[in-house]
Design a protein around this motif. Structure first.
Motif, PDB file in Angstrom:
ATOM      1  N   ALA A 131     -48.080 -63.697  26.361  1.00 14.76           N
ATOM      2  CA  ALA A 131     -48.121 -65.100  26.785  1.00 14.76           C
ATOM      3  C   ALA A 131     -47.734 -65.273  28.249  1.00 14.76           C
ATOM      4  O   ALA A 131     -47.913 -66.365  28.809  1.00 14.76           O
ATOM      5  CB  ALA A 131     -47.197 -65.935  25.908  1.00 14.76           C
ATOM      6  N   GLY A 132     -47.171 -64.245  28.873  1.00 13.20           N
ATOM      7  CA  GLY A 132     -46.767 -64.341  30.267  1.00 13.20           C
ATOM      8  C   GLY A 132     -45.489 -65.111  30.489  1.00 13.20           C
ATOM      9  O   GLY A 132     -45.259 -65.650  31.571  1.00 13.20           O
ATOM     10  N   ALA A 133     -44.631 -65.164  29.452  1.00 15.03           N
ATOM     11  CA  ALA A 133     -43.418 -65.975  29.505  1.00 15.03           C
ATOM     12  C   ALA A 133     -42.179 -65.132  29.747  1.00 15.03           C
ATOM     13  O   ALA A 133     -42.163 -63.925  29.492  1.00 15.03           O
ATOM     14  CB  ALA A 133     -43.256 -66.739  28.189  1.00 15.03           C
ATOM     15  N   VAL A 134     -41.129 -65.783  30.235  1.00 16.80           N
ATOM     16  CA  VAL A 134     -39.818 -65.158  30.299  1.00 16.80           C
ATOM     17  C   VAL A 134     -39.347 -64.934  28.861  1.00 16.80           C
ATOM     18  O   VAL A 134     -39.382 -65.863  28.046  1.00 16.80           O
ATOM     19  CB  VAL A 134     -38.810 -66.057  31.039  1.00 16.80           C
ATOM     20  N   PRO A 135     -38.921 -63.719  28.494  1.00 12.39           N
ATOM     21  CA  PRO A 135     -38.463 -63.503  27.125  1.00 12.39           C
ATOM     22  C   PRO A 135     -37.036 -64.006  26.909  1.00 12.39           C
ATOM     23  O   PRO A 135     -36.173 -63.864  27.776  1.00 12.39           O
ATOM     24  CB  PRO A 135     -38.534 -61.982  26.959  1.00 12.39           C
ATOM     25  N   ILE A 136     -36.826 -64.607  25.753  1.00 17.31           N
ATOM     26  CA  ILE A 136     -35.488 -65.000  25.316  1.00 17.31           C
ATOM     27  C   ILE A 136     -35.168 -64.195  24.067  1.00 17.31           C
ATOM     28  O   ILE A 136     -35.878 -64.310  23.065  1.00 17.31           O
ATOM     29  CB  ILE A 136     -35.392 -66.498  25.005  1.00 17.31           C
ATOM     30  N   LEU A 137     -34.152 -63.371  24.115  1.00 10.26           N
ATOM     31  CA  LEU A 137     -33.737 -62.607  22.942  1.00 10.26           C
ATOM     32  C   LEU A 137     -32.871 -63.514  22.078  1.00 10.26           C
ATOM     33  O   LEU A 137     -31.669 -63.660  22.303  1.00 10.26           O
ATOM     34  CB  LEU A 137     -32.968 -61.350  23.362  1.00 10.26           C
ATOM     35  N   MET A 138     -33.493 -64.132  21.093  1.00  6.00           N
ATOM     36  CA  MET A 138     -32.785 -65.072  20.236  1.00  6.00           C
ATOM     37  C   MET A 138     -31.760 -64.347  19.368  1.00  6.00           C
ATOM     38  O   MET A 138     -31.940 -63.182  19.009  1.00  6.00           O
ATOM     39  CB  MET A 138     -33.778 -65.833  19.357  1.00  6.00           C
ATOM     40  N   ALA A 139     -30.703 -65.049  19.042  1.00  3.70           N
ATOM     41  CA  ALA A 139     -29.723 -64.497  18.105  1.00  3.70           C
ATOM     42  C   ALA A 139     -30.406 -64.264  16.763  1.00  3.70           C
ATOM     43  O   ALA A 139     -31.179 -65.098  16.290  1.00  3.70           O
ATOM     44  CB  ALA A 139     -28.549 -65.451  17.956  1.00  3.70           C
ATOM     45  N   SER A 140     -30.111 -63.121  16.143  1.00  8.65           N
ATOM     46  CA  SER A 140     -30.785 -62.693  14.920  1.00  8.65           C
ATOM     47  C   SER A 140     -29.872 -62.844  13.704  1.00  8.65           C
ATOM     48  O   SER A 140     -28.787 -62.255  13.666  1.00  8.65           O
ATOM     49  CB  SER A 140     -31.220 -61.229  15.060  1.00  8.65           C
ATOM     50  N   ARG A 141     -30.336 -63.586  12.699  1.00  7.53           N
ATOM     51  CA  ARG A 141     -29.587 -63.680  11.453  1.00  7.53           C
ATOM     52  C   ARG A 141     -29.481 -62.316  10.770  1.00  7.53           C
ATOM     53  O   ARG A 141     -28.447 -61.975  10.190  1.00  7.53           O
ATOM     54  CB  ARG A 141     -30.277 -64.663  10.502  1.00  7.53           C
ATOM     55  N   GLN A 142     -30.563 -61.540  10.837  1.00  7.23           N
ATOM     56  CA  GLN A 142     -30.546 -60.226  10.197  1.00  7.23           C
ATOM     57  C   GLN A 142     -29.555 -59.289  10.872  1.00  7.23           C
ATOM     58  O   GLN A 142     -28.855 -58.521  10.200  1.00  7.23           O
ATOM     59  CB  GLN A 142     -31.954 -59.614  10.202  1.00  7.23           C
ATOM     60  N   LEU A 143     -29.462 -59.351  12.196  1.00  6.39           N
ATOM     61  CA  LEU A 143     -28.490 -58.517  12.892  1.00  6.39           C
ATOM     62  C   LEU A 143     -27.073 -58.964  12.569  1.00  6.39           C
ATOM     63  O   LEU A 143     -26.177 -58.131  12.369  1.00  6.39           O
ATOM     64  CB  LEU A 143     -28.753 -58.564  14.403  1.00  6.39           C
TER      65      LEU A 143
END
Length: 375
Positions: free
Chosen positions: A137-149
Protein backbone atom coordinates in the motif's frame (compact mmCIF):
# COMPACT_ATOMS: atom_id res chain seq x y z
CA UNK A 1 -32.41 23.69 15.02
CA UNK A 2 -34.25 22.83 18.22
CA UNK A 3 -34.20 19.32 19.63
CA UNK A 4 -36.12 17.98 22.64
CA UNK A 5 -33.59 16.10 24.76
CA UNK A 6 -34.20 13.72 27.65
CA UNK A 7 -32.65 14.73 30.97
CA UNK A 8 -32.87 13.64 34.59
CA UNK A 9 -35.69 16.14 35.10
CA UNK A 10 -37.69 15.15 32.04
CA UNK A 11 -37.65 16.56 28.51
CA UNK A 12 -35.92 19.86 27.79
CA UNK A 13 -35.58 21.86 24.56
CA UNK A 14 -32.08 22.41 23.24
CA UNK A 15 -31.04 24.76 20.41
CA UNK A 16 -27.79 24.14 18.53
CA UNK A 17 -25.44 27.07 18.10
CA UNK A 18 -23.74 28.24 14.94
CA UNK A 19 -20.82 26.18 13.63
CA UNK A 20 -17.31 27.34 14.42
CA UNK A 21 -15.43 28.47 11.32
CA UNK A 22 -12.35 26.43 10.39
CA UNK A 23 -10.59 27.15 7.12
CA UNK A 24 -9.04 24.26 5.24
CA UNK A 25 -5.26 24.72 5.34
CA UNK A 26 -3.07 24.64 2.26
CA UNK A 27 -1.27 21.56 3.55
CA UNK A 28 -0.13 19.67 6.64
CA UNK A 29 1.17 21.44 9.72
CA UNK A 30 4.93 21.83 9.76
CA UNK A 31 5.77 21.65 13.45
CA UNK A 32 4.05 18.34 14.28
CA UNK A 33 3.31 15.08 12.51
CA UNK A 34 -0.39 14.39 13.06
CA UNK A 35 -2.45 11.35 12.17
CA UNK A 36 -6.17 10.87 12.70
CA UNK A 37 -7.12 7.24 13.33
CA UNK A 38 -10.07 6.89 10.96
CA UNK A 39 -13.30 4.92 11.46
CA UNK A 40 -14.96 2.76 8.83
CA UNK A 41 -18.49 2.87 7.41
CA UNK A 42 -20.17 -0.53 6.96
CA UNK A 43 -22.44 -1.38 4.07
CA UNK A 44 -25.81 -1.65 5.86
CA UNK A 45 -27.03 -4.12 3.20
CA UNK A 46 -23.97 -6.36 2.98
CA UNK A 47 -21.04 -7.98 4.76
CA UNK A 48 -18.33 -5.51 3.77
CA UNK A 49 -17.80 -1.77 3.95
CA UNK A 50 -19.39 1.15 2.18
CA UNK A 51 -16.22 1.90 0.28
CA UNK A 52 -17.37 5.25 -1.13
CA UNK A 53 -18.27 6.65 2.30
CA UNK A 54 -15.23 5.11 4.00
CA UNK A 55 -12.78 6.54 1.49
CA UNK A 56 -14.59 9.89 1.31
CA UNK A 57 -14.00 10.31 5.02
CA UNK A 58 -10.27 9.78 4.49
CA UNK A 59 -10.36 12.48 1.83
CA UNK A 60 -12.01 14.73 4.43
CA UNK A 61 -9.11 14.14 6.84
CA UNK A 62 -6.47 14.73 4.18
CA UNK A 63 -8.25 17.94 3.12
CA UNK A 64 -7.45 19.35 6.56
CA UNK A 65 -3.78 18.41 6.29
CA UNK A 66 -3.99 15.45 8.66
CA UNK A 67 -2.43 12.08 8.00
CA UNK A 68 -4.66 9.01 8.08
CA UNK A 69 -3.85 6.21 10.51
CA UNK A 70 -5.60 3.34 8.78
CA UNK A 71 -6.85 -0.01 10.07
CA UNK A 72 -6.32 0.88 13.71
CA UNK A 73 -8.62 0.13 16.64
CA UNK A 74 -10.78 3.12 15.64
CA UNK A 75 -11.61 1.11 12.51
CA UNK A 76 -12.84 -1.73 14.76
CA UNK A 77 -9.75 -3.91 14.51
CA UNK A 78 -10.43 -6.68 17.02
CA UNK A 79 -14.07 -5.57 17.34
CA UNK A 80 -15.74 -6.86 14.19
CA UNK A 81 -13.51 -5.91 11.24
CA UNK A 82 -11.87 -9.12 9.97
CA UNK A 83 -8.53 -9.44 8.24
CA UNK A 84 -9.93 -10.03 4.73
CA UNK A 85 -11.79 -6.72 4.77
CA UNK A 86 -8.90 -5.01 6.57
CA UNK A 87 -6.52 -6.06 3.80
CA UNK A 88 -8.77 -4.47 1.21
CA UNK A 89 -9.14 -1.35 3.37
CA UNK A 90 -5.37 -0.92 3.59
CA UNK A 91 -4.86 -1.36 -0.15
CA UNK A 92 -7.74 0.93 -1.15
CA UNK A 93 -6.68 3.65 1.30
CA UNK A 94 -3.06 3.35 0.20
CA UNK A 95 -4.10 3.89 -3.42
CA UNK A 96 -6.21 6.90 -2.44
CA UNK A 97 -3.28 8.36 -0.48
CA UNK A 98 -0.93 7.99 -3.44
CA UNK A 99 -3.47 9.61 -5.78
CA UNK A 100 -3.77 12.75 -3.67
CA UNK A 101 -0.36 12.79 -1.96
CA UNK A 102 -1.82 12.21 1.50
CA UNK A 103 0.12 10.93 4.48
CA UNK A 104 -0.91 7.42 5.55
CA UNK A 105 0.22 4.88 8.12
CA UNK A 106 -1.43 1.47 8.42
CA UNK A 107 -1.74 -0.98 11.26
CA UNK A 108 -0.22 -4.44 10.93
CA UNK A 109 -1.19 -6.95 13.58
CA UNK A 110 -1.93 -10.61 14.16
CA UNK A 111 -5.73 -10.69 14.10
CA UNK A 112 -5.89 -13.29 11.34
CA UNK A 113 -4.81 -15.82 14.01
CA UNK A 114 -7.32 -17.56 16.28
CA UNK A 115 -7.80 -15.93 19.71
CA UNK A 116 -5.46 -16.97 22.49
CA UNK A 117 -1.83 -18.12 22.61
CA UNK A 118 0.18 -19.07 19.53
CA UNK A 119 3.83 -19.84 18.95
CA UNK A 120 6.16 -16.89 18.67
CA UNK A 121 7.01 -17.99 15.11
CA UNK A 122 3.30 -18.01 14.17
CA UNK A 123 2.84 -14.56 15.70
CA UNK A 124 5.82 -13.14 13.84
CA UNK A 125 4.64 -14.74 10.60
CA UNK A 126 1.17 -13.19 11.02
CA UNK A 127 2.75 -9.78 11.48
CA UNK A 128 4.92 -10.38 8.40
CA UNK A 129 1.87 -11.23 6.28
CA UNK A 130 0.18 -7.99 7.27
CA UNK A 131 3.35 -5.92 6.94
CA UNK A 132 3.65 -7.12 3.33
CA UNK A 133 0.19 -5.67 2.61
CA UNK A 134 1.09 -2.37 4.30
CA UNK A 135 4.28 -2.22 2.20
CA UNK A 136 2.27 -2.89 -0.97
CA UNK A 137 0.00 0.00 0.00
CA UNK A 138 3.02 2.31 0.29
CA UNK A 139 2.17 3.25 3.88
CA UNK A 140 4.17 3.81 7.03
CA UNK A 141 3.85 0.54 8.99
CA UNK A 142 2.38 0.55 12.48
CA UNK A 143 3.21 -2.54 14.53
CA UNK A 144 -0.05 -2.86 16.43
CA UNK A 145 -0.12 -4.42 19.87
CA UNK A 146 -0.95 -8.12 19.50
CA UNK A 147 -3.48 -9.93 21.68
CA UNK A 148 -1.86 -13.23 20.72
CA UNK A 149 1.57 -12.03 21.79
CA UNK A 150 0.16 -10.74 25.07
CA UNK A 151 -1.38 -14.19 25.66
CA UNK A 152 1.81 -16.06 24.73
CA UNK A 153 4.86 -14.10 25.87
CA UNK A 154 6.52 -15.30 29.05
CA UNK A 155 8.28 -11.98 29.60
CA UNK A 156 10.08 -9.05 27.94
CA UNK A 157 12.54 -11.34 26.13
CA UNK A 158 9.73 -12.81 24.02
CA UNK A 159 8.62 -9.33 22.95
CA UNK A 160 12.21 -8.45 22.11
CA UNK A 161 12.50 -11.59 19.99
CA UNK A 162 9.34 -10.94 17.95
CA UNK A 163 9.82 -7.19 17.53
CA UNK A 164 13.51 -7.62 16.77
CA UNK A 165 12.70 -10.08 14.00
CA UNK A 166 10.11 -7.74 12.49
CA UNK A 167 12.07 -4.50 12.76
CA UNK A 168 15.21 -6.03 11.28
CA UNK A 169 13.30 -6.80 8.06
CA UNK A 170 11.68 -3.41 7.50
CA UNK A 171 12.68 -1.17 4.63
CA UNK A 172 10.72 1.73 6.10
CA UNK A 173 10.82 2.71 9.80
CA UNK A 174 7.74 1.68 11.74
CA UNK A 175 5.58 3.17 14.45
CA UNK A 176 5.27 0.95 17.52
CA UNK A 177 1.96 0.79 19.33
CA UNK A 178 1.47 0.73 23.10
CA UNK A 179 -2.24 0.41 23.73
CA UNK A 180 -3.30 0.29 27.36
CA UNK A 181 -5.83 -2.18 28.78
CA UNK A 182 -8.47 0.55 29.07
CA UNK A 183 -8.62 0.38 25.24
CA UNK A 184 -8.27 -3.42 25.11
CA UNK A 185 -8.31 -5.53 28.29
CA UNK A 186 -6.58 -8.38 26.43
CA UNK A 187 -3.41 -6.25 26.32
CA UNK A 188 -2.92 -6.19 30.10
CA UNK A 189 0.78 -6.64 30.87
CA UNK A 190 2.00 -5.75 27.38
CA UNK A 191 5.80 -5.73 26.95
CA UNK A 192 5.98 -8.67 29.36
CA UNK A 193 5.22 -7.20 32.78
CA UNK A 194 2.34 -5.74 34.76
CA UNK A 195 4.71 -3.19 36.29
CA UNK A 196 4.54 0.08 34.28
CA UNK A 197 8.17 1.05 34.80
CA UNK A 198 9.27 -2.40 33.74
CA UNK A 199 7.11 -2.21 30.61
CA UNK A 200 8.65 1.16 29.73
CA UNK A 201 12.14 -0.28 30.22
CA UNK A 202 11.31 -3.24 27.99
CA UNK A 203 10.03 -1.17 25.07
CA UNK A 204 12.86 1.35 25.42
CA UNK A 205 15.33 -1.53 25.14
CA UNK A 206 13.67 -2.68 21.90
CA UNK A 207 13.69 0.85 20.51
CA UNK A 208 17.28 1.44 21.57
CA UNK A 209 18.48 -1.69 19.79
CA UNK A 210 16.54 -0.91 16.59
CA UNK A 211 16.31 2.90 16.63
CA UNK A 212 17.07 3.22 12.91
CA UNK A 213 13.98 1.13 12.14
CA UNK A 214 11.63 2.99 14.51
CA UNK A 215 9.93 6.18 13.37
CA UNK A 216 8.12 6.54 16.69
CA UNK A 217 5.88 4.97 19.26
CA UNK A 218 2.17 5.66 19.73
CA UNK A 219 1.31 5.67 23.43
CA UNK A 220 -2.33 5.27 24.49
CA UNK A 221 -2.19 4.94 28.27
CA UNK A 222 -4.27 8.01 29.25
CA UNK A 223 -1.43 8.88 31.65
CA UNK A 224 0.24 12.15 30.69
CA UNK A 225 3.02 11.87 33.25
CA UNK A 226 4.04 8.41 32.09
CA UNK A 227 3.97 9.52 28.46
CA UNK A 228 6.20 12.52 29.19
CA UNK A 229 8.65 10.33 31.10
CA UNK A 230 8.87 7.88 28.20
CA UNK A 231 9.17 10.70 25.67
CA UNK A 232 12.18 12.18 27.45
CA UNK A 233 13.94 8.80 27.40
CA UNK A 234 13.52 8.10 23.70
CA UNK A 235 16.43 8.44 21.25
CA UNK A 236 16.43 11.84 19.56
CA UNK A 237 15.42 10.29 16.23
CA UNK A 238 12.28 8.58 17.59
CA UNK A 239 8.97 10.40 17.90
CA UNK A 240 6.40 10.01 20.63
CA UNK A 241 2.95 9.97 19.01
CA UNK A 242 0.43 10.76 21.68
CA UNK A 243 -2.64 8.59 21.73
CA UNK A 244 -3.86 10.25 24.93
CA UNK A 245 -7.35 11.46 24.12
CA UNK A 246 -7.65 13.00 27.60
CA UNK A 247 -4.57 15.25 27.56
CA UNK A 248 -3.55 15.85 23.94
CA UNK A 249 -3.45 19.69 23.94
CA UNK A 250 -0.83 19.83 26.70
CA UNK A 251 1.17 16.91 25.30
CA UNK A 252 1.35 18.28 21.75
CA UNK A 253 2.31 21.77 22.97
CA UNK A 254 6.02 22.05 23.81
CA UNK A 255 6.63 21.93 27.58
CA UNK A 256 10.15 23.35 27.39
CA UNK A 257 11.67 19.86 27.31
CA UNK A 258 9.96 18.50 24.22
CA UNK A 259 6.60 17.66 22.70
CA UNK A 260 4.53 14.79 21.41
CA UNK A 261 3.38 14.36 17.85
CA UNK A 262 -0.10 12.89 17.42
CA UNK A 263 -1.88 9.70 16.39
CA UNK A 264 -5.32 10.13 17.87
CA UNK A 265 -8.77 8.64 17.54
CA UNK A 266 -10.31 11.93 18.66
CA UNK A 267 -8.85 13.68 15.59
CA UNK A 268 -11.44 11.74 13.55
CA UNK A 269 -14.42 13.80 14.82
CA UNK A 270 -12.51 17.03 15.49
CA UNK A 271 -10.36 17.18 12.34
CA UNK A 272 -11.11 20.83 11.43
CA UNK A 273 -10.42 22.06 14.98
CA UNK A 274 -7.27 19.93 15.23
CA UNK A 275 -5.95 21.34 11.97
CA UNK A 276 -6.63 24.89 13.14
CA UNK A 277 -4.81 24.26 16.40
CA UNK A 278 -1.76 22.71 14.73
CA UNK A 279 -1.43 25.53 12.22
CA UNK A 280 -1.75 28.07 15.04
CA UNK A 281 1.12 26.23 16.72
CA UNK A 282 3.14 26.57 13.51
CA UNK A 283 2.56 30.31 13.69
CA UNK A 284 3.55 30.47 17.35
CA UNK A 285 0.06 31.67 18.29
CA UNK A 286 -0.57 29.74 21.51
CA UNK A 287 -3.75 31.67 22.28
CA UNK A 288 -5.28 30.52 18.99
CA UNK A 289 -3.98 27.01 19.65
CA UNK A 290 -5.79 26.90 23.00
CA UNK A 291 -8.90 28.50 21.54
CA UNK A 292 -9.15 25.81 18.85
CA UNK A 293 -8.52 22.85 21.15
CA UNK A 294 -10.13 23.91 24.45
CA UNK A 295 -13.78 23.20 23.50
CA UNK A 296 -12.82 19.78 22.12
CA UNK A 297 -11.34 18.46 25.37
CA UNK A 298 -14.60 17.92 27.33
CA UNK A 299 -15.97 16.23 24.21
CA UNK A 300 -12.94 13.94 23.94
CA UNK A 301 -13.05 12.99 27.60
CA UNK A 302 -16.71 12.10 27.23
CA UNK A 303 -16.18 10.04 24.06
CA UNK A 304 -13.38 8.07 25.74
CA UNK A 305 -14.92 7.65 29.18
CA UNK A 306 -15.05 4.12 30.63
CA UNK A 307 -15.58 1.62 29.19
CA UNK A 308 -13.07 3.31 26.88
CA UNK A 309 -13.04 0.56 24.25
CA UNK A 310 -16.57 1.66 23.23
CA UNK A 311 -15.35 5.11 22.20
CA UNK A 312 -15.82 4.15 18.55
CA UNK A 313 -19.59 4.39 18.96
CA UNK A 314 -19.35 8.09 19.77
CA UNK A 315 -16.94 8.72 16.90
CA UNK A 316 -19.34 7.18 14.39
CA UNK A 317 -22.38 8.90 15.91
CA UNK A 318 -20.71 12.27 15.35
CA UNK A 319 -19.71 11.34 11.80
CA UNK A 320 -23.37 10.57 11.04
CA UNK A 321 -24.64 13.76 12.68
CA UNK A 322 -22.02 15.74 10.75
CA UNK A 323 -23.14 14.35 7.39
CA UNK A 324 -20.11 12.19 6.60
CA UNK A 325 -22.27 9.07 6.21
CA UNK A 326 -25.91 8.26 5.63
CA UNK A 327 -26.55 5.96 8.59
CA UNK A 328 -25.54 5.31 12.18
CA UNK A 329 -24.51 1.69 11.78
CA UNK A 330 -21.28 -0.01 12.81
CA UNK A 331 -19.55 -3.31 12.13
CA UNK A 332 -21.01 -5.95 14.43
CA UNK A 333 -23.85 -3.70 15.64
CA UNK A 334 -21.55 -1.71 17.91
CA UNK A 335 -23.78 1.35 17.50
CA UNK A 336 -25.71 -0.02 20.50
CA UNK A 337 -22.66 0.01 22.79
CA UNK A 338 -23.36 3.42 24.36
CA UNK A 339 -26.47 4.50 26.24
CA UNK A 340 -29.00 7.12 25.20
CA UNK A 341 -27.88 9.55 27.96
CA UNK A 342 -24.24 9.15 26.86
CA UNK A 343 -25.01 9.99 23.24
CA UNK A 344 -27.34 12.84 24.19
CA UNK A 345 -24.54 14.44 26.17
CA UNK A 346 -22.17 13.80 23.27
CA UNK A 347 -24.54 15.64 20.93
CA UNK A 348 -24.44 18.68 23.22
CA UNK A 349 -20.68 18.68 23.75
CA UNK A 350 -20.08 18.63 19.99
CA UNK A 351 -22.18 21.79 19.49
CA UNK A 352 -20.18 24.13 17.29
CA UNK A 353 -18.43 21.32 15.41
CA UNK A 354 -21.35 20.34 13.18
CA UNK A 355 -20.80 21.79 9.69
CA UNK A 356 -24.58 21.78 9.14
CA UNK A 357 -26.44 22.24 12.45
CA UNK A 358 -29.84 21.83 10.77
CA UNK A 359 -28.84 18.40 9.48
CA UNK A 360 -27.39 17.43 12.87
CA UNK A 361 -30.59 18.50 14.63
CA UNK A 362 -32.82 16.65 12.14
CA UNK A 363 -30.83 13.46 12.52
CA UNK A 364 -30.77 13.75 16.30
CA UNK A 365 -34.56 14.17 16.36
CA UNK A 366 -34.97 11.11 14.15
CA UNK A 367 -32.66 9.02 16.33
CA UNK A 368 -34.38 10.13 19.53
CA UNK A 369 -37.77 9.24 18.08
CA UNK A 370 -36.54 5.69 17.48
CA UNK A 371 -35.32 5.64 21.10
CA UNK A 372 -38.82 6.55 22.30
CA UNK A 373 -38.25 10.25 22.94
CA UNK A 374 -41.12 12.19 21.34
CA UNK A 375 -40.16 15.27 19.32
Amino acid sequence: MKVVLPSAGGLVPYTLGEPRAFARPAGPAASRVAYAAAHVVPDPFGESLDWDATLAFREHLWSYGLGVAEAMDTAQRGMGLDWDVTRELILRSGAAARARGGLIACGAGTDQLPPGPASLDAIAAAYEEQLAVVSEAGAVPILMASRQLAATAAGPDDYAKVYGRLLSQLERPAILHWLGPMFDPALEGYWGTLEPDGAAAAVLAIIGEHAAKVDGIKVSLLDAGREIDLRRRLPDSVRLYTGDDFNYPDLIRDDGHGHSDALLGVFDPIAPAAAAALHALDAGDLDAYEEAFAPTLPLARHIFEAPTYYYKTGVVFLAWLSGHQDHFRMVGGLESARSVPHLVRLFQLADGLYPDPELAAARMRAWLTVQGVAQ
